[in-house]
Every structure is written in structure tokens, then in C-alpha cells.
Design a protein around this motif. Structure first.
Motif, PDB file in Angstrom:
ATOM      1  N   VAL A  67      43.653   0.831  49.462  1.00 34.62           N
ATOM      2  CA  VAL A  67      44.050   1.428  50.736  1.00 34.62           C
ATOM      3  C   VAL A  67      44.028   2.946  50.642  1.00 34.62           C
ATOM      4  O   VAL A  67      43.478   3.632  51.522  1.00 34.62           O
ATOM      5  CB  VAL A  67      45.444   0.932  51.170  1.00 34.62           C
ATOM      6  CG1 VAL A  67      45.864   1.607  52.468  1.00 34.62           C
ATOM      7  CG2 VAL A  67      45.441  -0.577  51.342  1.00 34.62           C
TER       8      VAL A  67
ATOM      9  N   ASN B 124      41.281   5.947  52.469  1.00 34.67           N
ATOM     10  CA  ASN B 124      41.788   7.031  53.315  1.00 34.67           C
ATOM     11  C   ASN B 124      41.761   8.380  52.602  1.00 34.67           C
ATOM     12  O   ASN B 124      42.456   9.315  53.017  1.00 34.67           O
ATOM     13  CB  ASN B 124      43.217   6.706  53.756  1.00 34.67           C
ATOM     14  CG  ASN B 124      43.283   5.560  54.738  1.00 34.67           C
ATOM     15  OD1 ASN B 124      42.948   5.707  55.901  1.00 34.67           O
ATOM     16  ND2 ASN B 124      43.681   4.391  54.262  1.00 34.67           N
TER      17      ASN B 124
ATOM     18  N   CYS C 272      46.916   9.258  58.562  1.00 35.16           N
ATOM     19  CA  CYS C 272      46.737   9.513  57.132  1.00 35.16           C
ATOM     20  C   CYS C 272      45.998  10.837  56.944  1.00 35.16           C
ATOM     21  O   CYS C 272      44.890  11.002  57.451  1.00 35.16           O
ATOM     22  CB  CYS C 272      45.923   8.385  56.485  1.00 35.16           C
ATOM     23  SG  CYS C 272      46.890   7.310  55.444  1.00 35.16           S
TER      24      CYS C 272
ATOM     25  N   GLU D  22      51.907   0.272  59.253  1.00 39.89           N
ATOM     26  CA  GLU D  22      51.283  -0.294  60.445  1.00 39.89           C
ATOM     27  C   GLU D  22      51.864  -1.678  60.744  1.00 39.89           C
ATOM     28  O   GLU D  22      52.123  -2.020  61.907  1.00 39.89           O
ATOM     29  CB  GLU D  22      49.768  -0.369  60.261  1.00 39.89           C
ATOM     30  CG  GLU D  22      49.078   0.988  60.346  1.00 39.89           C
ATOM     31  CD  GLU D  22      47.597   0.930  60.042  1.00 39.89           C
ATOM     32  OE1 GLU D  22      46.876   1.861  60.429  1.00 39.89           O
ATOM     33  OE2 GLU D  22      47.162  -0.056  59.394  1.00 39.89           O
ATOM     34  N   THR D  23      52.087  -2.480  59.687  1.00 41.32           N
ATOM     35  CA  THR D  23      52.706  -3.794  59.868  1.00 41.32           C
ATOM     36  C   THR D  23      54.107  -3.669  60.457  1.00 41.32           C
ATOM     37  O   THR D  23      54.533  -4.503  61.259  1.00 41.32           O
ATOM     38  CB  THR D  23      52.785  -4.547  58.523  1.00 41.32           C
ATOM     39  OG1 THR D  23      51.481  -4.664  57.963  1.00 41.32           O
ATOM     40  CG2 THR D  23      53.383  -5.935  58.698  1.00 41.32           C
TER      41      THR D  23
ATOM     42  N   ASN E  93      47.271  -4.582  47.745  1.00 38.62           N
ATOM     43  CA  ASN E  93      46.125  -3.677  47.743  1.00 38.62           C
ATOM     44  C   ASN E  93      46.565  -2.217  47.795  1.00 38.62           C
ATOM     45  O   ASN E  93      45.733  -1.315  47.777  1.00 38.62           O
ATOM     46  CB  ASN E  93      45.165  -3.996  48.893  1.00 38.62           C
ATOM     47  CG  ASN E  93      45.858  -4.035  50.247  1.00 38.62           C
ATOM     48  OD1 ASN E  93      47.017  -3.658  50.367  1.00 38.62           O
ATOM     49  ND2 ASN E  93      45.152  -4.507  51.252  1.00 38.62           N
TER      50      ASN E  93
ATOM     51  N   SER F 200      48.595   5.016  50.343  1.00 38.89           N
ATOM     52  CA  SER F 200      48.407   3.610  49.980  1.00 38.89           C
ATOM     53  C   SER F 200      49.308   2.700  50.809  1.00 38.89           C
ATOM     54  O   SER F 200      49.104   1.487  50.868  1.00 38.89           O
ATOM     55  CB  SER F 200      48.692   3.384  48.490  1.00 38.89           C
ATOM     56  OG  SER F 200      50.072   3.515  48.221  1.00 38.89           O
ATOM     57  N   GLN F 201      50.318   3.283  51.457  1.00 40.41           N
ATOM     58  CA  GLN F 201      51.274   2.501  52.229  1.00 40.41           C
ATOM     59  C   GLN F 201      50.904   2.418  53.716  1.00 40.41           C
ATOM     60  O   GLN F 201      51.705   1.945  54.527  1.00 40.41           O
ATOM     61  CB  GLN F 201      52.665   3.106  52.071  1.00 40.41           C
ATOM     62  CG  GLN F 201      53.151   3.089  50.632  1.00 40.41           C
ATOM     63  CD  GLN F 201      54.402   3.905  50.417  1.00 40.41           C
ATOM     64  OE1 GLN F 201      55.009   4.413  51.353  1.00 40.41           O
ATOM     65  NE2 GLN F 201      54.797   4.062  49.157  1.00 40.41           N
ATOM     66  N   LYS F 202      49.711   2.838  54.063  1.00 37.28           N
ATOM     67  CA  LYS F 202      49.310   2.878  55.477  1.00 37.28           C
ATOM     68  C   LYS F 202      49.461   1.503  56.141  1.00 37.28           C
ATOM     69  O   LYS F 202      50.026   1.381  57.235  1.00 37.28           O
ATOM     70  CB  LYS F 202      47.870   3.362  55.608  1.00 37.28           C
ATOM     71  CG  LYS F 202      47.372   3.490  57.052  1.00 37.28           C
ATOM     72  CD  LYS F 202      45.992   4.142  57.069  1.00 37.28           C
ATOM     73  CE  LYS F 202      45.549   4.424  58.505  1.00 37.28           C
ATOM     74  NZ  LYS F 202      45.134   3.217  59.219  1.00 37.28           N
ATOM     75  N   ARG F 203      48.962   0.462  55.493  1.00 34.02           N
ATOM     76  CA  ARG F 203      49.023  -0.870  56.107  1.00 34.02           C
ATOM     77  C   ARG F 203      50.450  -1.396  56.202  1.00 34.02           C
ATOM     78  O   ARG F 203      50.782  -2.153  57.109  1.00 34.02           O
ATOM     79  CB  ARG F 203      48.131  -1.836  55.325  1.00 34.02           C
ATOM     80  CG  ARG F 203      46.655  -1.510  55.460  1.00 34.02           C
ATOM     81  CD  ARG F 203      45.783  -2.453  54.675  1.00 34.02           C
ATOM     82  NE  ARG F 203      44.397  -2.014  54.684  1.00 34.02           N
ATOM     83  CZ  ARG F 203      43.437  -2.539  53.920  1.00 34.02           C
ATOM     84  NH1 ARG F 203      43.729  -3.536  53.094  1.00 34.02           N
ATOM     85  NH2 ARG F 203      42.205  -2.075  53.983  1.00 34.02           N
TER      86      ARG F 203
ATOM     87  N   GLU G  56      53.463  -9.121  49.475  1.00 39.53           N
ATOM     88  CA  GLU G  56      52.384  -8.637  50.328  1.00 39.53           C
ATOM     89  C   GLU G  56      51.980  -7.226  49.920  1.00 39.53           C
ATOM     90  O   GLU G  56      52.670  -6.557  49.170  1.00 39.53           O
ATOM     91  CB  GLU G  56      52.839  -8.633  51.796  1.00 39.53           C
ATOM     92  CG  GLU G  56      53.195  -9.996  52.345  1.00 39.53           C
ATOM     93  CD  GLU G  56      51.979 -10.905  52.505  1.00 39.53           C
ATOM     94  OE1 GLU G  56      50.857 -10.390  52.665  1.00 39.53           O
ATOM     95  OE2 GLU G  56      52.163 -12.130  52.443  1.00 39.53           O
ATOM     96  N   TRP G  57      50.840  -6.788  50.458  1.00 37.13           N
ATOM     97  CA  TRP G  57      50.382  -5.401  50.346  1.00 37.13           C
ATOM     98  C   TRP G  57      50.054  -4.973  48.910  1.00 37.13           C
ATOM     99  O   TRP G  57      50.160  -3.803  48.554  1.00 37.13           O
ATOM    100  CB  TRP G  57      51.416  -4.429  50.922  1.00 37.13           C
ATOM    101  CG  TRP G  57      51.826  -4.753  52.316  1.00 37.13           C
ATOM    102  CD1 TRP G  57      51.030  -4.890  53.407  1.00 37.13           C
ATOM    103  CD2 TRP G  57      53.168  -4.980  52.773  1.00 37.13           C
ATOM    104  NE1 TRP G  57      51.786  -5.180  54.525  1.00 37.13           N
ATOM    105  CE2 TRP G  57      53.097  -5.250  54.160  1.00 37.13           C
ATOM    106  CE3 TRP G  57      54.416  -4.974  52.156  1.00 37.13           C
ATOM    107  CZ2 TRP G  57      54.235  -5.520  54.929  1.00 37.13           C
ATOM    108  CZ3 TRP G  57      55.538  -5.245  52.915  1.00 37.13           C
ATOM    109  CH2 TRP G  57      55.437  -5.510  54.293  1.00 37.13           C
TER     110      TRP G  57
END
Length: 366
Positions: free
Chosen positions: A237, A241, A138, A130-131, A356, A124-127, A353-354
Motif C-alpha cells: 500500500v 502511494n 496520501c 478508508e475502511t 498488505n 501504508s495505512q491508507k486502506r 486484516e490489512w
């Protein structure tokens, strides 16, 4: 290709994902064993010197280093990578448990100049990562030393609940109490790993309530064991994945009535339990085969990418992003003690943020 796997645990995590590559395992809990390519190190090893020692002893040339970065392992095991000239991939764990978890892991990755990471149980922490500037892989499914048991029709009429049920797991405790109020038959306890898989296989279903809307080991161990998984809904997220699909390969819930309804529905139909468990069993086997190929492609690309001076520099992020990361860590820590998702939290102490990364659970009104 020869890969050096650095870990606190002696578990051979990558045997099934890189089964055609030469794997060398290095851990303080291992003993030197040339036939198994397993080697002992200190709890604060210089990987530069360990790499040279192993290469001299085995005649191998190491192409890639994979290190397991575990938040709780920081207190026991801190390898350092100065002067290492081959690419390094960090596989993360436990970045969804404690306050400042992601921040601490991020700072460690900065210090060690690791820019390539893999997410096994925190997808769930992929984004987020990436940020932060990382090259992220993943795992669609992740199992350590998997036990595959064919689904059976001889199911026992109770819902299995393995794992911790402590005050730390606040929502889990609340949901278990709600099931007991509805007289849902439960099988609770902590048993050996081998016995746990048998319980998954023979129970009509197994309940999983992971921390912070993400997968954990049980999410894939249950269907691998031929069991039916009932799990709290994933965040968007993590779901995007994940190989297993809700209502096809497992049953999901985000409210207490949904959970109770799923349990009652499956307790009344052995056929439905077997149909879903068979679907997830085959989906998981196919996913592992696909994940092997995807992971191999990912690390080959890393190896073929020249190690430049830029890739050895620390990842620098803007102050605003650093602040957002700290805010998310606080919300993540608080979420374990909430009956309502941060997505619906009406008066957060600050914008976050994040979101999602979280699912839409709401247990406060049930």
C-alpha cells in the motif's frame, strides 16, 4: 484562500505545499506575530474562539482549518473544535509507533468530527482509514523545510546511519549488527539537522530502517540532500502511494543478504551511487511539484463540499471493524519486535486484516 494551520510544533509544515495560499499558523510554541501570521495559543485551545480572534486581528476570513494530529502530542496538545463551521483536515503522524496508536487517533477524530485526513509518513495505512470511512489524501512525498543539495561524485566510502538505534528499534539494531559482522563501514551518530543533510550528501549511501514498513522523514530527506537511499522494502500500500521507485530511485531490501549485497555493490561503485541519487533527486523535485497540485485540488474539493449535519456527526463503524482495528494495532506493535513479517507469521493469535500494510521482511533465517 486562507488556511489556519493548528499544530503543537512551530515548524511551518505546509509552506511548500500551499505556497500560493494565505497560511496562518497557530501553536502554543509560537508568539503572536502579525507580519508572519503566527499566533500563540494554549495547550487546550478552543479553535472556534482562536479563529474569531485571528480573523478580527488580521481582517482575514479563514476558509479551512488544517490540524496536525500526533499520537504523542495528545499528552501535551489537545485543541477542540466545537462550533467550528469551516471544513477541517487532520494530517496524521505517529500512527505506527505504539500499541493502540491507530485506535486512539481514530477515537480522537471521531470526537472532533474530523472526516478528512492526510497521511504523510503512514501511507501504508491508507486502506485502513478508508475502511473506517475517512476521505484520505496520501502525500506522495513529504518534507518539512526541505534542504536540496546537488548529488556529488565526491562520496565517502561508508554507509551513513542517522537516527535512533535503541532497543525500541529492534530490527534496526539486529540489521546494524549484521552489517558490522560483514565489516561494512558505517557512519553512525546523531548530529544537527544541517549536519545530517551534509552527511547524506557526502556518504556513498544512507541506510533507512523505518518502523512497520512505512516511509519516515529520512525516506525523502536523504534523496533531497543528494544522497543515495537504501531502505527496507515498503508494504504494497505504501509503495503504491510513493513517488520514489525501488531500484531506480533507491535500493530496497527485505532480507539480510539483500541488504549486505546492496551495501557492497554501492561501496564498489561511485558512478552507480551518483546515478541513483541523481534519479531520486529529480524524481523527488518533480513529485513535490505534483503533490502541491494534488493537495491543493484535494482541499479545494473539501472547501466546496457543503458542511452538512451528516459530516459533523461522529463516524460510526461496525463492531467487527472496530475489533479488526484493535487486532491490527496489536500486530503492528508486535511487529517491531519480530524478525519475521506478520504476513508470514504462521500462528497469529487471531486473523488480521490489512496485512498488505506490511512488507515481506524475513530476517530470522539469515
Amino acid at each position: 484562500m486562507t488556511v489556519l494551520v493548528v499544530n503543537l510544533s512551530q515548524a511551518r509544515h505546509l509552506d511548500q505545499y500551499l505556497d500560493h495560499e494565505q497560511l496562518v499558523y497557530l501553536a502554543p510554541r509560537l508568539e503572536d506575530n502579525d507580519s508572519k501570521l503566527e499566533y500563540n495559543c494554549s495547550y487546550n485551545p478552543s479553535i472556534f474562539h482562536e479563529k474569531k480572534r485571528i480573523e478580527k486581528r488580521t481582517g482575514l476570513s479563514i476558509d479551512l482549518i488544517i490540524t496536525y494530529v500526533d499520537l504523542f502530542g495528545f499528552y501535551q496538545f489537545l485543541p477542540y473544535f466545537e462550533n467550528v463551521e469551516v471544513p477541517i483536515l487532520g494530517i496524521l503522524g505517529d500512527t505506527h509507533h505504539s500499541r493502540k496508536a491507530i485506535y486512539m487517533v481514530h477515537k480522537y477524530l471521531q470526537k472532533t468530527s474530523i472526516t478528512n485526513i492526510g497521511l504523510k509518513c503512514t501511507k501504508s495505512q491508507k486502506r485502513i482509514f478508508e475502511t473506517l470511512g475517512y476521505n484520505v489524501f496520501c502525500f506522495k512525498s513529504y518534507i518539512v523545510d526541505p534542504t536540496f543539495l546537488e548529488p556529488t561524485t565526491n562520496k565517502k566510502p561508508y554507509i551513513a546511519l542517522m537516527g535512533s538505534n535503541s532497543p525500541y528499534h529492534y530490527r534496526r539494531s539486529i540489521l546494524v549488527e549484521k552489517l558490522k559482522e560483514q565489516h561494512i563501514p558505517l557512519y553512525e551518530g546523531r548530529v544537527s539537522r544541517e549536519e545530517m543533510f551534509k552527511v547524506f550528501n557526502t556518504s556513498i549511501a544512507s541506510l533507512n530502517i523505518p518502523l512497520n514498513s512505512d516511509v519516515n522523514y529520512r525516506f525523502h530527506e536523504i534523496p533531497a540532500s543528494g544522497g543515495l537511499l537504501i531502505s527496507e522494502q515498503l508494504g504494497t500500500v505504501a509503495d503504491s502511494n510513493e513517488a520514489l521507485r525501488p531500484n531506480r530511485d533507491y535500493l530496497s531490501f527485505s532480507t539480510i543478504p539483500e541488504l549486505i549485497d546492496n551495501c557492497k555493490k554501492i561501496l564498489s561503485s561511485n558512478k552507480l551511487a551518483k546515478d541513483i541519487s541523481e534519479s531520486s533527486y529529480h524524481t523527488l523535485q518533480e513529485s513535490i511539484a505534483n503533490t502541491k497540485k494534488e493537495f491543493l485540488d484535494f482541499i479545494i474539493k473539501i472547501i466546496k463540499t457543503p458542511v452538512s449535519s451528516k459530516s459533523n456527526e461522529l463516524i460510526h463503524i461496525k463492531d467487527s471493524t472496530d475489533i479488526q482495528l484493535n487486532r491490527f494495532d496489536i500486530v503492528q506493535a508486535n511487529a517491531r519486535k519480530l524478525l519475521i513479517s506478520p504476513i508470514y507469521y504462521q500462528n497469529p493469535p487471531f486473523p488480521t486484516e490489512w496485512l498488505n500494510a506490511f512488507n515481506t521482511y524475513n530476517y530470522s533465517s539469515d
